[in-house]
Design a protein around this motif. Sequence first.
Motif, short mmCIF file in Angstrom:
data_model
loop_
_atom_site.label_atom_id
_atom_site.label_comp_id
_atom_site.label_asym_id
_atom_site.label_seq_id
_atom_site.Cartn_x
_atom_site.Cartn_y
_atom_site.Cartn_z
N SER A 1 29.86 -18.02 19.30
CA SER A 1 28.73 -18.55 20.05
C SER A 1 27.60 -17.53 20.17
N SER A 2 27.92 -16.25 20.11
CA SER A 2 26.88 -15.21 20.14
C SER A 2 26.00 -15.32 18.91
N ALA B 1 31.92 -13.51 12.99
CA ALA B 1 32.26 -13.24 14.38
C ALA B 1 33.58 -12.48 14.46
N ILE C 1 33.22 -10.43 17.95
CA ILE C 1 32.44 -11.13 18.98
C ILE C 1 32.76 -12.62 18.90
N ASP C 2 32.30 -13.36 19.89
CA ASP C 2 32.49 -14.80 19.88
C ASP C 2 31.46 -15.44 18.95
N ARG D 1 23.81 -18.36 19.25
CA ARG D 1 22.77 -18.12 20.25
C ARG D 1 21.67 -17.23 19.68
N TRP D 2 22.05 -16.20 18.93
CA TRP D 2 21.05 -15.31 18.32
C TRP D 2 20.18 -16.07 17.33
N GLY E 1 19.64 -10.95 15.64
CA GLY E 1 20.90 -10.89 14.91
C GLY E 1 20.65 -10.70 13.43
#
Length: 71
Positions: A24-25, A16, A21-22, A28-29, A37
């Motif tokens: 959490s992305s 990340a 990016i965060d 989530r992916w 992702g």
Amino acid sequence: MADLADGRWYTTAQLAAVLGIDSSSLRRWRTAHPPCGPAYVRVSPRVVKYSAADVETWLQELRTDPRQAAA
């Protein structure tokens, strides 16, 4: 197994940070249906690793060349 010894592997937090990016992305992916992702390896229920080679492949697949898009 040369890739494991010589290749770079990232945790979710490390990747990340590299991607800006965060984290959490990425999580989530991984849990999306279907998953999206970069490819990942679940080492244990709480540990996920990403191969630098897989991340590079994923980024190349996302790449848009404006010159080709305009053609």
